[in-house]
Design an enzyme around this catalytic site. Structure first.
Site, PDB file in Angstrom:
ATOM      1  N   ASP A   7       0.859  -1.190   0.000  1.00  0.00           N
ATOM      2  CA  ASP A   7       0.000   0.000   0.000  1.00  0.00           C
ATOM      3  C   ASP A   7       0.891   1.234   0.000  1.00  0.00           C
ATOM      4  O   ASP A   7       2.102   1.138   0.223  1.00  0.00           O
ATOM      5  CB  ASP A   7      -0.915   0.024   1.236  1.00  0.00           C
ATOM      6  CG  ASP A   7      -1.800   1.264   1.288  1.00  0.00           C
ATOM      7  OD1 ASP A   7      -2.386   1.616   0.246  1.00  0.00           O
ATOM      8  OD2 ASP A   7      -1.899   1.902   2.350  1.00  0.00           O
ATOM      9  N   SER A   8       0.277   2.394  -0.177  1.00  0.00           N
ATOM     10  CA  SER A   8       1.027   3.642  -0.098  1.00  0.00           C
ATOM     11  C   SER A   8       1.366   3.989   1.351  1.00  0.00           C
ATOM     12  O   SER A   8       2.094   4.937   1.600  1.00  0.00           O
ATOM     13  CB  SER A   8       0.198   4.773  -0.710  1.00  0.00           C
ATOM     14  OG  SER A   8      -0.994   4.927   0.018  1.00  0.00           O
ATOM     15  N   CYS A  70      -4.200  -1.297  -2.286  1.00  0.00           N
ATOM     16  CA  CYS A  70      -4.342   0.149  -2.464  1.00  0.00           C
ATOM     17  C   CYS A  70      -5.170   0.338  -3.731  1.00  0.00           C
ATOM     18  O   CYS A  70      -4.812  -0.201  -4.784  1.00  0.00           O
ATOM     19  CB  CYS A  70      -2.960   0.777  -2.645  1.00  0.00           C
ATOM     20  SG  CYS A  70      -2.986   2.520  -3.096  1.00  0.00           S
ATOM     21  N   GLU A 149      -2.857   8.576   7.880  1.00  0.00           N
ATOM     22  CA  GLU A 149      -1.393   8.436   7.920  1.00  0.00           C
ATOM     23  C   GLU A 149      -0.805   9.188   9.111  1.00  0.00           C
ATOM     24  O   GLU A 149       0.191   8.778   9.683  1.00  0.00           O
ATOM     25  CB  GLU A 149      -0.751   8.994   6.641  1.00  0.00           C
ATOM     26  CG  GLU A 149      -0.645   8.070   5.464  1.00  0.00           C
ATOM     27  CD  GLU A 149      -0.026   6.698   5.711  1.00  0.00           C
ATOM     28  OE1 GLU A 149       1.047   6.615   6.325  1.00  0.00           O
ATOM     29  OE2 GLU A 149      -0.625   5.707   5.270  1.00  0.00           O
ATOM     30  N   CYS A 181     -10.883   3.265  -0.830  1.00  0.00           N
ATOM     31  CA  CYS A 181      -9.499   3.540  -0.449  1.00  0.00           C
ATOM     32  C   CYS A 181      -9.259   2.729   0.810  1.00  0.00           C
ATOM     33  O   CYS A 181     -10.089   2.744   1.733  1.00  0.00           O
ATOM     34  CB  CYS A 181      -9.310   5.028  -0.169  1.00  0.00           C
ATOM     35  SG  CYS A 181      -7.690   5.431   0.532  1.00  0.00           S
ATOM     36  N   HIS A 183      -7.402   3.103   3.197  1.00  0.00           N
ATOM     37  CA  HIS A 183      -7.220   3.855   4.448  1.00  0.00           C
ATOM     38  C   HIS A 183      -8.549   4.109   5.163  1.00  0.00           C
ATOM     39  O   HIS A 183      -8.575   4.350   6.366  1.00  0.00           O
ATOM     40  CB  HIS A 183      -6.582   5.226   4.162  1.00  0.00           C
ATOM     41  CG  HIS A 183      -5.093   5.179   3.953  1.00  0.00           C
ATOM     42  ND1 HIS A 183      -4.512   4.616   2.842  1.00  0.00           N
ATOM     43  CD2 HIS A 183      -4.068   5.631   4.724  1.00  0.00           C
ATOM     44  CE1 HIS A 183      -3.189   4.744   2.929  1.00  0.00           C
ATOM     45  NE2 HIS A 183      -2.899   5.353   4.070  1.00  0.00           N
TER      46      HIS A 183
END
Ligand code: DGN
Length: 258
Positions: A7-8, A70, A149, A181, A183
């Site tokens: 993932d990012s 992601c 994040e 997403c 996240h």
């Protein structure tokens, strides 16, 4: 051989958690590209390049399958990654689409994701391919992933930002909302509060892990009787990654810098 997950940043942990739950015998090698997060505002070419670099890094380990956990990277690079490595590669978009189609009754589905994912129209196309009559309402929420994040997903600020990001849905009636997403499941409480109980919230993590399980079974790749040793890598600051990861996963982890 392990399951590679990328993932990012920390978003793919929502998928890793579900893989650990459904396939507790499998070892995971995870890379979160925290340093270059967010991927959302980047060009497709750039996201593709980053994704292939991560795949290259993960390929130094013996892998039996790879999950691109992601949505932005799935939309930009799934096809390319499949051409590059000879193991099963799963994205997170198709599993989310399937779950949403199962859930919707009025065939009115909302999708939230990064600019990259929403601009790619990957969800819209995938939903309409299965069900051409479906109405899809897509909204980019570029502020959401950075909140997560930065470890702010349980803050008052998060509630405010989520309410603002979801404001376009005030005038649109949907019965299902895809968290497009990885996240966003960390913001699920605030999202559910804004959307109300009539809207079913779909995260692709569960469905992605289920698809992974089916593939491993079909290809006789399941691990048995094995106490898995997971490895987590971040390109960014290991301390903040570890903090978010351990709270979300409910276990202590080893985290290495990549
Ligand atoms: N978690 C990623 C996704 O699912 O699209 C992207 C988050 C980001 O890089 N902004």
């Amino acid at each position: 051989h392990a399951i590679g997950i990328l993932d990012s940043g920390v978003g793919g942990l929502t998928v890793a958690k579900e893989v650990m739950r459904q396939l507790p015998q499998e070892a995971i090698i995870y890379l979160g590209d925290t340093k270059r997060c967010p991927y959302g505002p980047r060009t497709k070419e750039e996201v593709k390049k980053f994704t292939l670099e991560i795949v290259h890094f993960l390929s130094q380990f013996p892998l039996k399958a790879l999950v691109i956990a992601c949505n932005t990277a799935t939309a930009a690079a799934l096809h390319e990654v499949r051409l590059q490595i000879p193991i099963p590669v799963l994205g997170v978009i198709k599993p989310g689409v399937r779950a949403a189609i199962k859930a919707t009754k009025q065939h009115r589905i909302g999708v939230i994701g990064t600019q990259g994912t929403i601009q790619s129209q990957a969800y819209e196309q995938a939903l309409k391919r299965i069900h051409p009559e479906i109405e899809v309402y897509s909204v980019a929420c570029p502020q959401f992933a950075p909140l997560v994040e930065n470890g702010l997903h349980q803050s008052e600020l998060a509630e405010k930002v989520v309410a603002e990001g979801l404001a376009p849905f005030q005038n649109i009636s949907i019965d299902t909302l895809i968290l497009g997403c990885t996240h966003y499941p960390l913001l699920a409480e605030s999202i559910a509060k804004v959307m109300g109980e009539k809207v079913e919230i779909i995260s692709s993590a569960e469905e992605t892990a289920a698809e992974l399980s089916t593939i491993l079974q079909h290809q006789s790749l399941l691990a048995y009787d094995y106490t898995p040793d997971h490895h987590f890598f971040t390109t960014g600051d290991p301390h903040s990654f570890k903090k978010i990861a351990e709270t979300w996963l409910g276990q202590t982890i080893k985290i290495e810098q990549a």
